[in-house]
Scaffold this motif. Structure first.
Motif, PDB file in Angstrom:
ATOM      1  N   MET A  16       0.870  -1.192   0.000  1.00 46.13           N
ATOM      2  CA  MET A  16       0.000   0.000   0.000  1.00 46.13           C
ATOM      3  C   MET A  16       0.900   1.233   0.000  1.00 46.13           C
ATOM      4  SD  MET A  16      -2.634  -1.199   3.018  1.00 46.13           S
ATOM      5  CE  MET A  16      -1.458  -1.195   4.354  1.00 46.13           C
ATOM      6  N   ASP A  17       1.022   1.872  -1.121  1.00 45.49           N
ATOM      7  CA  ASP A  17       1.979   2.988  -1.201  1.00 45.49           C
ATOM      8  C   ASP A  17       1.296   4.218  -1.804  1.00 45.49           C
ATOM      9  OD1 ASP A  17       4.399   4.234  -0.865  1.00 45.49           O
ATOM     10  OD2 ASP A  17       5.340   3.353  -2.638  1.00 45.49           O
ATOM     11  N   ASN A  65      10.538   1.643   7.831  1.00 47.44           N
ATOM     12  CA  ASN A  65       9.686   2.811   8.096  1.00 47.44           C
ATOM     13  C   ASN A  65       9.953   3.462   9.462  1.00 47.44           C
ATOM     14  OD1 ASN A  65       6.827   1.410   6.312  1.00 47.44           O
ATOM     15  ND2 ASN A  65       8.335   2.880   5.566  1.00 47.44           N
ATOM     16  N   ARG A  68      11.541   6.965   9.447  1.00 44.80           N
ATOM     17  CA  ARG A  68      10.793   8.193   9.091  1.00 44.80           C
ATOM     18  C   ARG A  68      10.799   9.162  10.280  1.00 44.80           C
ATOM     19  NH1 ARG A  68       5.825   6.806   5.016  1.00 44.80           N
ATOM     20  NH2 ARG A  68       7.075   5.575   3.584  1.00 44.80           N
ATOM     21  N   ARG A 191       8.926  -1.457  -7.330  1.00 46.13           N
ATOM     22  CA  ARG A 191       9.915  -2.198  -6.543  1.00 46.13           C
ATOM     23  C   ARG A 191       9.199  -2.971  -5.443  1.00 46.13           C
ATOM     24  NH1 ARG A 191      11.384   3.228  -5.778  1.00 46.13           N
ATOM     25  NH2 ARG A 191      10.316   4.152  -3.998  1.00 46.13           N
ATOM     26  N   SER A 193      10.560  -3.456  -2.169  1.00 45.44           N
ATOM     27  CA  SER A 193      10.777  -2.866  -0.843  1.00 45.44           C
ATOM     28  C   SER A 193      10.756  -3.896   0.292  1.00 45.44           C
ATOM     29  CB  SER A 193       9.752  -1.744  -0.585  1.00 45.44           C
ATOM     30  OG  SER A 193       9.848  -0.745  -1.573  1.00 45.44           O
TER      31      SER A 193
END
Ligand code: IPE
Ligand code: IPE
Ligand code: MG
Length: 249
Positions: A16-17, A65, A68, A191, A193
């Motif tokens: 989910m991007d 993540n 971040r 990609r 990831s």
């Protein structure tokens, strides 16, 4: 003569991007994109089931993540806890089994608590499973599996010379899950990831430019239609697939 219905992929996994870009394009803070993304998680969970999917895995938070900005990470964890608390009654009512993959023991205590409750209350549902990839990364998964496998060898529960994938894969987070048939990534990035690198060895990939908050049931149906056009050969030739009896085991 009516045609046989197209097969629906049993297990669909989604990267989910695009929440941040969605927010930016609407002049909103990134967290607003994540809030809208949570709404899409809700709608997609039920859209997938309506379309006949049996297992849906959603990549919700990667190990990377954590790097971040802290306020974004904090907001994401808060949203996750809020979402899980909201959904518990819905999952029970609609018979959705929840499970997770990833190093969930490193998530905030409040998130772990609600995950435990929800998984316990939904563990008997067998028709449809939502898998949340939380603090997930394939490389860490392999490291964790190798460590657990080594411990099992040391304890005499496994033999080191049984070097089969069937044995080793039982130590992955996904041990009792079928492999994904279809992996979708939104937002136009092409990609992986660090997502299900081993499990997606023979998955079909569909990349869509749609940003996650805008992803709809129609987009999911389109990805499944694309999946249905593909020929999954698993290393064989098309001719062999047409005559399975001729394939050496
Ligand atoms: C996906 O959206 C959500 C998470 C990775 C948690 P992003 O936040 O990555 O959105 P973009 O890629 O910045 O648009
Ligand atoms: C992948 O998205 C992780 C999730 C969807 C949770 P990212 O936005 O973190 O991936 P990169 O950094 O673009 O590869
Ligand atoms: Mg992103």
């Amino acid at each position: 003569m009516s045609q046989a219905p197209s097969p629906v992929p049993h297990h669909v996994a989604i990267i989910m991007d695009g929440n941040g870009r969605w927010a930016k394009s609407h002049g909103l803070p990134r967290i607003e994109g994540h809030r809208r993304g949570v709404e899409t998680v809700r709608t997609t969970t039920f859209a997938a089931r309506d379309l006949g999917v049996r297992m849906l895995t959603l990549y919700a938070f990667s190990i990377e993540n954590w790097k971040r900005p802290p306020d974004e990470v904090g907001a994401l964890m808060g949203l996750l806890e809020y979402y899980l608390k909201q959904e518990l009654t819905t999952f029970v009512r609609d018979r959705v089994r929840l499970r997770t993959i990833g190093r969930t023991d490193e998530l905030p205590a409040g998130v772990q608590q609600v995950l435990r409750t929800t998984m316990e209350e939904t563990k008997h549902f067998a028709d449809y499973t939502l898998v949340l990839a939380l603090n997930y990364g394939s490389r860490s998964e392999v490291v964790d599996a190798a460590r657990a496998y080594a411990a099992a060898v040391a304890a005499g529960q496994e033999k080191l010379n049984d070097g089969s994938w069937a044995t080793f894969s039982r130590y992955l987070y996904t041990a009792d899950m079928p492999e994904p048939d279809l992996v979708i990534r939104t937002s136009g990035e092409t990609r992986i990831s660090n997502f299900l690198l081993l499990q997606a060895a023979y998955a079909e990939f569909v990349f869509t430019p749609v940003l996650w908050p805008d992803f709809t049931k129609a987009d999911l149906a389109a990805a499944i239609a694309e999946f249905n056009k593909r020929e999954r050969r698993f290393g064989l030739t098309s001719e062999q697939l047409a005559k399975p009896a001729a394939v050496a085991k």
